[in-house]
Design an enzyme around this catalytic site. Structure first.
Site, PDB file in Angstrom:
ATOM      1  N   GLU A 126       0.852  -1.189   0.000  1.00 46.13           N
ATOM      2  CA  GLU A 126       0.000   0.000   0.000  1.00 46.13           C
ATOM      3  C   GLU A 126       0.888   1.239   0.000  1.00 46.13           C
ATOM      4  OE1 GLU A 126      -2.810  -0.160   3.207  1.00 46.13           O
ATOM      5  OE2 GLU A 126      -3.659  -2.090   2.550  1.00 46.13           O
ATOM      6  N   GLY A 130       4.909  -0.933   2.680  1.00 46.52           N
ATOM      7  CA  GLY A 130       5.677  -1.751   1.747  1.00 46.52           C
ATOM      8  C   GLY A 130       6.355  -2.855   2.532  1.00 46.52           C
ATOM      9  N   GLU A 365      10.349  -7.768  -2.815  1.00 43.82           N
ATOM     10  CA  GLU A 365      10.503  -8.894  -1.878  1.00 43.82           C
ATOM     11  C   GLU A 365      11.514  -8.586  -0.778  1.00 43.82           C
ATOM     12  OE1 GLU A 365       8.745 -11.617  -1.607  1.00 43.82           O
ATOM     13  OE2 GLU A 365       7.540 -11.331  -3.403  1.00 43.82           O
ATOM     14  N   SER A 368      17.520  -4.572  -0.274  1.00 41.90           N
ATOM     15  CA  SER A 368      18.824  -5.080   0.173  1.00 41.90           C
ATOM     16  C   SER A 368      19.052  -4.765   1.642  1.00 41.90           C
ATOM     17  CB  SER A 368      19.938  -4.456  -0.676  1.00 41.90           C
ATOM     18  OG  SER A 368      19.882  -4.920  -2.009  1.00 41.90           O
TER      19      SER A 368
END
Length: 381
Positions: A126, A130, A365, A368
């Site tokens: 959203e 995140g 996903e 880092s």
């Protein structure tokens, strides 16, 4: 190749590489420029069994292993990362449905996204949630035999296409005794009244991967569209995260290998100062680094996937593999562009498109920075 790869893995790699080079490569630039979802390619990938490879045969999957699926994504991303991402995003929805769905839900929603008739989208991110997934604001309220959903989502891959099938979203359904949000998962069919699309989001990479904003305004779905247990949504979604990190790493490996392959070919063809640029040591060192990094990333990713297949814990390995592969892919894409010089900045050249694609992989996903937090936290536990 790692010693645990067998003839089946080699056959899968060969089949996907032929598909990617013969059917995707000729239209990759066109898809990039048009920012168009590749309907024909998606359907064909489903027919060939690529989309459903690691899922149960009883629901139209291939009954295969995750290591094989990593190879599929690697080979697709070697040619076009956006198309590989469509399979990756679809797999998150497929995993949620496969792991938590009822038989009826699997028949209605899982089967079509495994055979290429539909493509699944996952609605978690959203505007203000995140990496902080627990901070989502979209709400679902039970009214009689319907859930009423209000809220919005953004950065949603595979959304807004003519074949977008179920959109699986996370929404707040209450408050836990400890004051935390109770979050549940819901299946929202495309076209449900109250569910609409906002802007088509234009990205630095993944341009052939359709990405939209989603809006829900008094969007009513049957109570039966709750996925799994009420309140288990965040746990369900986070349970797929480590797998997603392996798969994003596979996309990065594809970019890394593709950058190496294109650089070698170009260095052999291009001449400067009266000789092939392959004779310049500065460029030789660049491809040496790419090759070493591709080999290391492949070992890390295949190991993490093999651990998942073996049913042992793999979250630490997934984070390390995702971190290493995505950062090395960004570096390789940069160096490949440098090797190509002026041609490298032209979008007609795959190295240019790969540069934008690689940057996205360091964000999705878990950035880092998030991966480094996870790895260090595990080391210090």
């Amino acid at each position: 190749m790692p010693h645990w790869l067998n003839e089946q893995h080699t056959a899968i790699r060969d089949a996907v590489r032929r598909f990617a080079e013969n059917e995707i490569a000729p239209v990759s630039e066109e898809l990039w420029e048009a920012e168009a979802f590749p309907y024909d390619i998606w359907k064909r990938a489903g027919e060939l069994g690529f989309a459903g490879l690691p899922y149960p045969e009883s629901w139209g999957g291939g009954g295969g292993e995750w290591l094989s699926y990593v190879i599929v994504l690697e080979e697709l991303a070697r040619v076009d990362c956006a198309i590989a991402n469509s399979l990756m995003a679809n797999s998150t929805v497929a995993s949620l449905l496969s792991n938590y769905g009822t038989g009826e839900q699997k028949d209605l929603y899982l089967r079509p996204i495994l055979d290429g008739r539909k493509v699944g989208a996952i609605g978690l991110s959203e505007p203000n949630a995140g990496s902080d997934a627990a901070n989502i604001a979209t709400r679902a309220t039970l009214e009689g035999d319907r859930w009423i959903i209000d809220g919005s989502k953004t950065f949603i891959s595979n959304s807004g296409t003519e074949v977008t099938g179920p959109v699986v979203i996370a929404a707040v359904t209450g408050t836990r005794p400890d004051g935390r949000k109770e979050i549940s998962s819901f299946i929202v069919p495309n076209g449900t009244p109250g569910f609409s699309y906002g802007r088509k989001l234009r990205k630095i990479g993944w341009r052939a991967s359709s990405t939209y904003e989603l809006f829900f305004e008094r969007c009513a779905i049957p109570a039966a569209n709750l996925l799994g247990e009420r309140g288990a949504g965040l746990r369900q979604t986070l349970a797929q995260i480590s797998t997603g990190r392996i798969l994003i790493g596979a996309l990065a490996l594809g970019i890394l290998q593709g950058s190496l392959d294109r650089s070698i070919a170009y260095m052999k063809e291009r001449r400067a100062f009266g000789k092939p640029i392959a004779e310049f040591q500065a460029l030789q060192f660049k491809i040496a680094d790419m090759a070493a990094h591709a080999h290391a990333a492949r070992l890390m990713l295949y190991d993490a996937a093999a651990q998942k297949d073996a049913g042992v814990r793999f979250d630490q390995q997934a984070s390390m593999a995702k971190l290493f592969a995505t950062e090395r892919a960004m570096e390789a894409a940069h160096q490949a562009l440098q090797i190509h010089g002026g041609y490298g900045v032209m979008s007609e050249y795959p190295v240019s498109r790969a540069f934008g694609d690689a940057k996205v992989l360091e964000i999705v996903e878990g950035t880092s920075e998030i991966q480094r937090m996870i790895i260090s936290r595990n080391l210090l536990a």
